[in-house]
Design a protein around this motif. Sequence first.
Motif, PDB file in Angstrom:
ATOM      1  N   PHE A 106      32.231  27.184  21.204  1.00  0.00           N
ATOM      2  CA  PHE A 106      32.794  28.325  21.659  1.00  0.00           C
ATOM      3  C   PHE A 106      32.826  27.446  23.715  1.00  0.00           C
ATOM      4  CE2 PHE A 106      28.181  26.839  21.602  1.00  0.00           C
ATOM      5  CZ  PHE A 106      27.572  27.272  22.693  1.00  0.00           C
ATOM      6  N   ARG A 107      33.226  28.841  23.835  1.00  0.00           N
ATOM      7  CA  ARG A 107      34.066  28.976  25.782  1.00  0.00           C
ATOM      8  C   ARG A 107      32.149  28.906  26.102  1.00  0.00           C
ATOM      9  NH1 ARG A 107      38.947  30.001  27.149  1.00  0.00           N
ATOM     10  NH2 ARG A 107      37.983  31.402  29.179  1.00  0.00           N
ATOM     11  N   GLY A 108      31.833  27.429  27.509  1.00  0.00           N
ATOM     12  CA  GLY A 108      31.629  27.745  27.923  1.00  0.00           C
ATOM     13  C   GLY A 108      30.441  28.397  28.760  1.00  0.00           C
ATOM     14  N   GLU A 109      31.906  29.037  29.620  1.00  0.00           N
ATOM     15  CA  GLU A 109      31.931  30.227  29.825  1.00  0.00           C
ATOM     16  C   GLU A 109      31.743  31.410  29.293  1.00  0.00           C
ATOM     17  OE1 GLU A 109      36.158  29.400  29.611  1.00  0.00           O
ATOM     18  OE2 GLU A 109      34.059  28.641  29.731  1.00  0.00           O
ATOM     19  N   ASP A 110      31.043  32.134  28.101  1.00  0.00           N
ATOM     20  CA  ASP A 110      31.536  32.974  27.563  1.00  0.00           C
ATOM     21  C   ASP A 110      29.466  32.792  27.517  1.00  0.00           C
ATOM     22  OD1 ASP A 110      33.914  32.996  26.204  1.00  0.00           O
ATOM     23  OD2 ASP A 110      33.054  32.587  24.603  1.00  0.00           O
ATOM     24  N   GLN A 111      28.779  34.229  27.677  1.00  0.00           N
ATOM     25  CA  GLN A 111      27.601  34.769  28.050  1.00  0.00           C
ATOM     26  C   GLN A 111      27.262  34.630  26.169  1.00  0.00           C
ATOM     27  OE1 GLN A 111      26.409  34.665  31.178  1.00  0.00           O
ATOM     28  NE2 GLN A 111      28.338  34.487  31.189  1.00  0.00           N
ATOM     29  N   ILE A 112      26.405  33.850  25.980  1.00  0.00           N
ATOM     30  CA  ILE A 112      25.923  33.974  24.160  1.00  0.00           C
ATOM     31  C   ILE A 112      24.568  34.115  25.019  1.00  0.00           C
ATOM     32  CG2 ILE A 112      25.904  32.209  22.584  1.00  0.00           C
ATOM     33  CD1 ILE A 112      28.683  32.153  23.103  1.00  0.00           C
ATOM     34  N   ALA A 113      23.915  34.994  24.012  1.00  0.00           N
ATOM     35  CA  ALA A 113      21.995  34.828  24.262  1.00  0.00           C
ATOM     36  C   ALA A 113      21.767  34.549  22.807  1.00  0.00           C
ATOM     37  CB  ALA A 113      21.463  35.909  24.363  1.00  0.00           C
ATOM     38  N   ALA A 114      21.320  33.744  22.647  1.00  0.00           N
ATOM     39  CA  ALA A 114      20.410  33.155  20.914  1.00  0.00           C
ATOM     40  C   ALA A 114      19.449  33.626  20.736  1.00  0.00           C
ATOM     41  CB  ALA A 114      20.280  31.241  21.265  1.00  0.00           C
ATOM     42  N   GLN A 115      18.949  34.445  19.334  1.00  0.00           N
ATOM     43  CA  GLN A 115      18.043  34.355  18.614  1.00  0.00           C
ATOM     44  C   GLN A 115      17.602  33.448  17.548  1.00  0.00           C
ATOM     45  OE1 GLN A 115      16.261  37.699  19.249  1.00  0.00           O
ATOM     46  NE2 GLN A 115      14.970  36.592  18.139  1.00  0.00           N
ATOM     47  N   LEU A 116      16.412  32.999  17.660  1.00  0.00           N
ATOM     48  CA  LEU A 116      16.127  32.451  16.947  1.00  0.00           C
ATOM     49  C   LEU A 116      15.540  32.692  15.743  1.00  0.00           C
ATOM     50  CD1 LEU A 116      13.623  29.774  18.524  1.00  0.00           C
ATOM     51  CD2 LEU A 116      15.941  29.715  17.891  1.00  0.00           C
ATOM     52  N   GLU A 117      16.144  32.296  14.547  1.00  0.00           N
ATOM     53  CA  GLU A 117      15.308  32.791  13.188  1.00  0.00           C
ATOM     54  C   GLU A 117      14.233  32.231  12.561  1.00  0.00           C
ATOM     55  OE1 GLU A 117      17.431  35.479  11.672  1.00  0.00           O
ATOM     56  OE2 GLU A 117      18.316  35.811  13.166  1.00  0.00           O
ATOM     57  N   GLY A 118      13.281  32.421  12.936  1.00  0.00           N
ATOM     58  CA  GLY A 118      12.398  32.298  12.490  1.00  0.00           C
ATOM     59  C   GLY A 118      11.342  30.320  13.144  1.00  0.00           C
TER      60      GLY A 118
END
Length: 189
Positions: free
Chosen positions: A89-101
Amino acid sequence: MKLIEFEDLPVTPWKNGGGVTRELYCHPAGASFDSFLWRVSIADVSQSGAFSSFAGVDRVITLLEGEGMDLVSDSGNHVLLSRLRPHRFRGEDQIAAQLEGGACQDFNLMLRRGAAAGEVQVWSVDQNLEQGCNLLFCVQGRWDVLTQDGEHVTLEPRQSLAWDQPPGKVSLRSLSAGSVLIGVNVNLK
């Protein structure tokens, strides 16, 4: 060739407090976040939250440990990271991570767009690399690494080998069932 012991790497907390990172390799050596051409790190992600922004940087993330991580972009796209499957993915993309477990650990390749291109590969069987690679990381098991110049190293779990310039032909031999190795190939432009 440089052998890197994971336990010897300094631990750096993230700005948002959501985890820590360990830099395996950076080119050029000692470069800052604003000046590296390529960089490899391993991050411990202890809670869900936003990824740091790296404008002008292409990223490849590979989940090493954990049940999964759902990456949600500002455009609404979802990607569920599963173990040992690289995702770009592109480093400037606004990404949120949701942990699964629960907590996760991931392997990160960062490439300065326009200056470097590269890929991450995951192997569980013997390999003969005609052009070598820049970095190897032993995820699990043990691997014999033999270069065309006669250099030989046995990699144990969480050890890495790095080269500024790929060494040409490299033979990778798994020494135990269930062995997994990550390889990073980078081309400077």
